[in-house]
Design an enzyme around this catalytic site. Structure first.
Site, PDB file in Angstrom:
ATOM      1  CG  HIS A   1       7.315 -24.059   5.967  1.00  0.00           C
ATOM      2  ND1 HIS A   1       5.828 -23.827   6.111  1.00  0.00           N
ATOM      3  CD2 HIS A   1       8.014 -24.280   6.063  1.00  0.00           C
ATOM      4  CE1 HIS A   1       6.472 -24.040   7.690  1.00  0.00           C
ATOM      5  NE2 HIS A   1       7.242 -24.903   7.402  1.00  0.00           N
TER       6      HIS A   1
ATOM      7  CG  ASP B   1       0.717 -21.970  13.817  1.00  0.00           C
ATOM      8  OD1 ASP B   1       0.436 -22.133  12.828  1.00  0.00           O
ATOM      9  OD2 ASP B   1       1.702 -21.799  14.318  1.00  0.00           O
TER      10      ASP B   1
ATOM     11  NE  ARG C   1      -3.418  -0.029   2.645  1.00  0.00           N
ATOM     12  CZ  ARG C   1      -4.949   0.505   2.665  1.00  0.00           C
ATOM     13  NH1 ARG C   1      -5.252   1.377   2.689  1.00  0.00           N
ATOM     14  NH2 ARG C   1      -5.289  -0.523   3.330  1.00  0.00           N
TER      15      ARG C   1
ATOM     16  CE  LYS D   1       9.477 -27.954   7.409  1.00  0.00           C
ATOM     17  NZ  LYS D   1      11.133 -26.932   8.211  1.00  0.00           N
TER      18      LYS D   1
ATOM     19  CG  HIS E   1       2.889 -27.781   8.969  1.00  0.00           C
ATOM     20  ND1 HIS E   1       2.938 -27.604   7.923  1.00  0.00           N
ATOM     21  CD2 HIS E   1       3.639 -26.367   9.711  1.00  0.00           C
ATOM     22  CE1 HIS E   1       3.220 -25.935   7.506  1.00  0.00           C
ATOM     23  NE2 HIS E   1       3.460 -25.661   8.768  1.00  0.00           N
TER      24      HIS E   1
ATOM     25  CD  GLU F   1       7.400 -24.629  16.036  1.00  0.00           C
ATOM     26  OE1 GLU F   1       8.123 -23.692  15.941  1.00  0.00           O
ATOM     27  OE2 GLU F   1       6.110 -24.600  16.508  1.00  0.00           O
TER      28      GLU F   1
ATOM     29  CE  LYS G   1       0.078 -23.468   8.405  1.00  0.00           C
ATOM     30  NZ  LYS G   1       0.979 -22.813   9.748  1.00  0.00           N
TER      31      LYS G   1
ATOM     32  CE  LYS H   1       3.895 -21.437  17.526  1.00  0.00           C
ATOM     33  NZ  LYS H   1       4.950 -21.566  16.875  1.00  0.00           N
TER      34      LYS H   1
HETATM   35  C1  BG6 Z   1       4.424 -22.533  10.215  1.00  0.00           C
HETATM   36  C2  BG6 Z   1       3.609 -21.885  11.601  1.00  0.00           C
HETATM   37  O1  BG6 Z   1       3.456 -22.758   9.630  1.00  0.00           O
HETATM   38  O2  BG6 Z   1       4.944 -23.297  10.675  1.00  0.00           O
HETATM   39  C3  BG6 Z   1       4.929 -21.798  12.781  1.00  0.00           C
HETATM   40  O3  BG6 Z   1       2.564 -21.108  11.249  1.00  0.00           O
HETATM   41  C4  BG6 Z   1       5.436 -22.841  13.045  1.00  0.00           C
HETATM   42  O4  BG6 Z   1       3.227 -21.292  14.248  1.00  0.00           O
HETATM   43  C5  BG6 Z   1       6.413 -23.336  11.644  1.00  0.00           C
HETATM   44  O5  BG6 Z   1       6.682 -21.947  13.567  1.00  0.00           O
HETATM   45  C6  BG6 Z   1       6.908 -23.999  11.948  1.00  0.00           C
HETATM   46  O6  BG6 Z   1       7.917 -24.030  10.816  1.00  0.00           O
HETATM   47  P1  BG6 Z   1       9.648 -25.437  10.657  1.00  0.00           P
HETATM   48  O7  BG6 Z   1       9.876 -25.218   9.037  1.00  0.00           O
HETATM   49  O8  BG6 Z   1      10.762 -24.134  11.484  1.00  0.00           O
HETATM   50  O9  BG6 Z   1       9.740 -26.545  11.574  1.00  0.00           O
END
Ligand code: BG6
Length: 489
Positions: free
Chosen positions: A172, A229, A43, A176, A234, A210, A142, A334
Site C-alpha cells: 500500500h 512487516d 463463511r 500513497k 515498504h 510509527e 501482504k 513501532k
Molecule cells: C502495514 C503493517 O503494512 O503498514 C503495519 O502491517 C503498519 O504494521 C502499516 O502499521 C503502516 O502503514 P501506514 O500507511 O500507516 O504507514
C-alpha cells in the site's frame, strides 16, 4: 465498464477498515466505474441486506468527513452483495460462479483479503470452478509468505492458475500520493538527475516511524516482526524508487525491471555486516504523546519472553556504478517518538570552503511522506546584512535556510488515498503500482540472512523505551560512518 469485485475475507478487518471506505470515497467522487458490484465473501450465512447493515455499522467508526451520510450510504449499499463461501468447499465456488454469471462484466477482481495460508486453496478452487478466466484479476495482500521459500510456494500456486499480468500484489505504500510524487520528482524533472549519484550524495536515510504499538495484532506480530512487516516490502520499495535507473517508459514492466535491478544489486550480507550494520530493537513500557503505554512483552497475544523485533535499523549499499559506496540507512519501528515517514538525501559538503558554515552542515533534500507530504531543500545563505558584535562582516558565516514545498497545501489534503488509488488501478488493469513476483522474491532473498542471523542470536533485541527513537545502537551504527539521524542534529 461493469465489474465484479469479490472480497474474500469480506467481513474481516481489512475490508471494513480500509477497502470499503476507499471504495466509498471513489464512489462519492464519481471515479468508481459505474455498473459495478462489490461482493463480500465469507463463511457465515448472511443475506445481501444483512451484509449492507454490517458494513454500515462499521462505517460508523470511520473518521469525520469520510463517513457517508444515510443517503450516500443507501446509494453505495446498492453495490454491495454477499455470498457465503467455505473456502475449501467446491460447491460454494460453483455457487459464486453462478452469481458472477448472472450478468455481463468486463472484469472480475478476486481480492484475497484473507490469511496468506489460504491463498493456495483459494487459487486451486477458483481454477477448479473455472473462475480463472482471462478477464479475472487477482489481488494479494501482504504478507506474502514468511520467508523466501513460502513466498515462492505462494507465487507458484498463484502462477499455476493466473498469468503474471493478472496478479496484483499490494504494497500500500506504492499507492500513497507522496510515494508517487517520489517517482514524479525523480522522473518528471531533470533538475535532480545529474546530482542523483555517488559523486554528489553522501548518504540516504529512510525513516518510517510509527507511534502505534502492535494494537490488537500481537499474535500476528509475534510471528512477523518489523523486518518482515515493514522492511522486506515498504522500506525496500522506497529504496527502489530512490535508487532505480530511469525506466524507458511508464509501463509497469519497465518500472518493475528497474526496481528489480536495485534489489539484485543490494550488497549481500557478510558475518561482519550482519553484526555491525543491523540493529533490532523491541519497545519496553514508556510514554507516547504523554500517555503511558505498556511494553511489547506486555501486549495481548505476545510471549512475555518474546524476541520479536518491533524496531529495525540497518545500513546497506547498492553495488552499481551510480551508488557504489553510498550508505543507505533504513529505520522503522513501532512506539517511536512520532509518527512520520521521510527520506533524507544528504549531499556531500562543498569541495572547498570559503565561508564558515555551521558545523556538520550539508545540503539536504528531505522528502516528507507522512503525515506531511512535501519536499524541503536545505541550503545555506548569508544571513542578515548586519555587522556582528566583533565587527566582522556577518556575511562570512552562512545560515541554514530551506525551501519548503507542501503538497497538501498545493494540491489539497483531500487527495486520493492509497487504497482508493490501488483499487481503481486494479479495476483499470494498471499494474504500475503493484509488485511483481521476482521483485518480491529478491527482497525476501536479501532479508533472509538477517532473519537467520537473529534466529541464532540468543541475545535477542535491544530494548528501547516507548516514545523514543529506538535503541542507542541505532545512533551508534550511523555514527560509525560519521553521520547521524535527522533528529540528532
Ligand atoms: C502495514 C503493517 O503494512 O503498514 C503495519 O502491517 C503498519 O504494521 C502499516 O502499521 C503502516 O502503514 P501506514 O500507511 O500507516 O504507514
Amino acid at each position: 465498464m461493469a465489474f465484479d469485485l469479490v472480497f474474500f475475507g469480506g467481513t474481516g478487518d481489512l475490508v471494513w477498515r480500509k477497502l470499503m471506505p476507499a471504495l466509498f470515497q471513489a464512489f462519492r467522487h464519481g471515479t468508481l466505474p459505474e455498473g459495478g458490484r462489490i461482493i463480500g465473501v465469507a463463511r457465515d450465512p448472511m443475506t445481501d441486506a444483512q451484509y449492507r447493515t454490517l458494513i454500515q455499522s462499521r462505517f460508523a467508526q470511520v473518521e469525520g468527513s469520510k463517513r457517508p451520510n444515510d443517503e450516500e450510504f443507501s446509494r453505495f449499499a446498492a453495490l454491495l452483495h454477499y455470498e457465503r463461501v467455505d473456502l475449501s468447499n467446491p460447491a460454494d465456488y460453483a455457487q459464486l460462479g453462478a452469481r458472477l454469471a448472472e450478468r455481463e462484466t468486463t472484469s472480475v477482481v478476486m481480492y484475497l483479503a484473507t490469511a496468506p495460508s489460504l491463498f493456495k486453496t483459494v487459487c486451486e478452487q477458483l481454477a477448479a470452478a473455472q473462475l480463472n478466466t482471462p478477464k479475472t484479476r487477482i489481488v494479494l495482500e501482504k504478507p506474502l509468505g514468511h520467508d523466501l521459500q513460502s513466498n515462492r510456494a505462494i507465487n507458484a500456486s498463484v502462477r499455476s492458475v493466473f498469468a503474471e499480468h493478472q496478479v496484483f500484489r499490494i504494497d500500500h505504500y506504492l499507492g500513497k500520493p507522496s510515494v508517487q510524487n517520489l517517482f514524479a520528482m525523480r522522473f518528471g524533472n531533470a533538475l535532480f538527475e545529474p546530482l542523483w549519484r555517488r559523486e554528489h550524495i553522501a548518504n540516504i536515510q529512510i525513516t518510517i516511524a510509527e507511534e502505534l504499538g502492535v494494537e490488537k495484532r500481537g499474535a500476528f506480530y509475534e510471528n512477523t516482526g518489523a523486518l518482515r512487516d515493514m522492511v522486506q516490502n515498504h522500506a525496500l520499495q522506497l529504496l527502489c524508487a530512490l535508487a532505480m535507473e530511469p525506466p524507458i517508459n511508464s509501463h509497469a514492466d519497465a518500472i518493475r525491471d528497474e526496481k528489480l535491478k536495485v534489489l539484485r544489486a543490494l550488497k549481500p550480507w557478510t558475518t561482519e555486516t550482519l553484526g555491525q550494520h543491523v540493529v533490532r530493537g523491541q519497545y519496553s513500557a514508556g510514554n507516547v504523546n504523554g500517555q503511558a503505554v505498556p511494553g511489547y512483552r506486555e501486549e495481548v497475544g505476545v510471549n512475555p519472553n518474546s524476541h520479536t523485533e518491533t524496531f529495525v535499523a540497518l545500513r546497506t549499499e547498492i553495488a552499481n556504478w551510480r551508488w557504489a559506496g553510498v550508505p543507505f540507512y533504513i529505520r522503522t519501528g513501532k512506539r517511536l517518538a512520532s509518527r512520520e515517514a521521510h527520506i533524507e538525501i544528504n549531499f556531500r559538503p562543498t569541495p572547498h570552503a570559503i565561508f564558515q558554515s555551521p558545523a556538520g552542515a550539508v545540503n539536504k533534500l528531505i522528502i516528507h511522506l507522512q503525515p506531511k507530504d512535501g519536499l524541503e531543500l536545505h541550503l545555506f545563505a548569508q544571513g542578515q546584512n548586519t555587522r556582528s558584535k566583533d565587527g566582522s562582516p556577518a556575511g562570512q558565516t552562512l545560515s541554514p535556510v530551506h525551501l519548503d514545498l507542501d503538497f497538501d497545501k498545493r494540491f489539497g489534503s483531500e487527495r486520493v488515498g492509497a487504497y482508493e488509488r490501488l483499487l481503481l488501478d486494479v479495476l483499470a488493469g494498471r499494474l504500475n503500482l503493484f509488485v511483481r513476483s521476482d521483485e518480491q522474491e529478491e527482497a525476501w532473498r536479501w532479508v533472509e540472512p538477517v532473519m537467520q542471523h537473529w534466529a541464532h542470536d540468543t541475545q535477542g533485541p535491544r530494548l528501547y523505551t516507548a516514545g523514543t527513537w529506538g535503541p542507542s545502537a541505532s545512533s551508534a551504527m550511523i555514527a560509525r560512518d560519521g553521520f547521524c539521524w535527522s533528529e540528532e542534529i
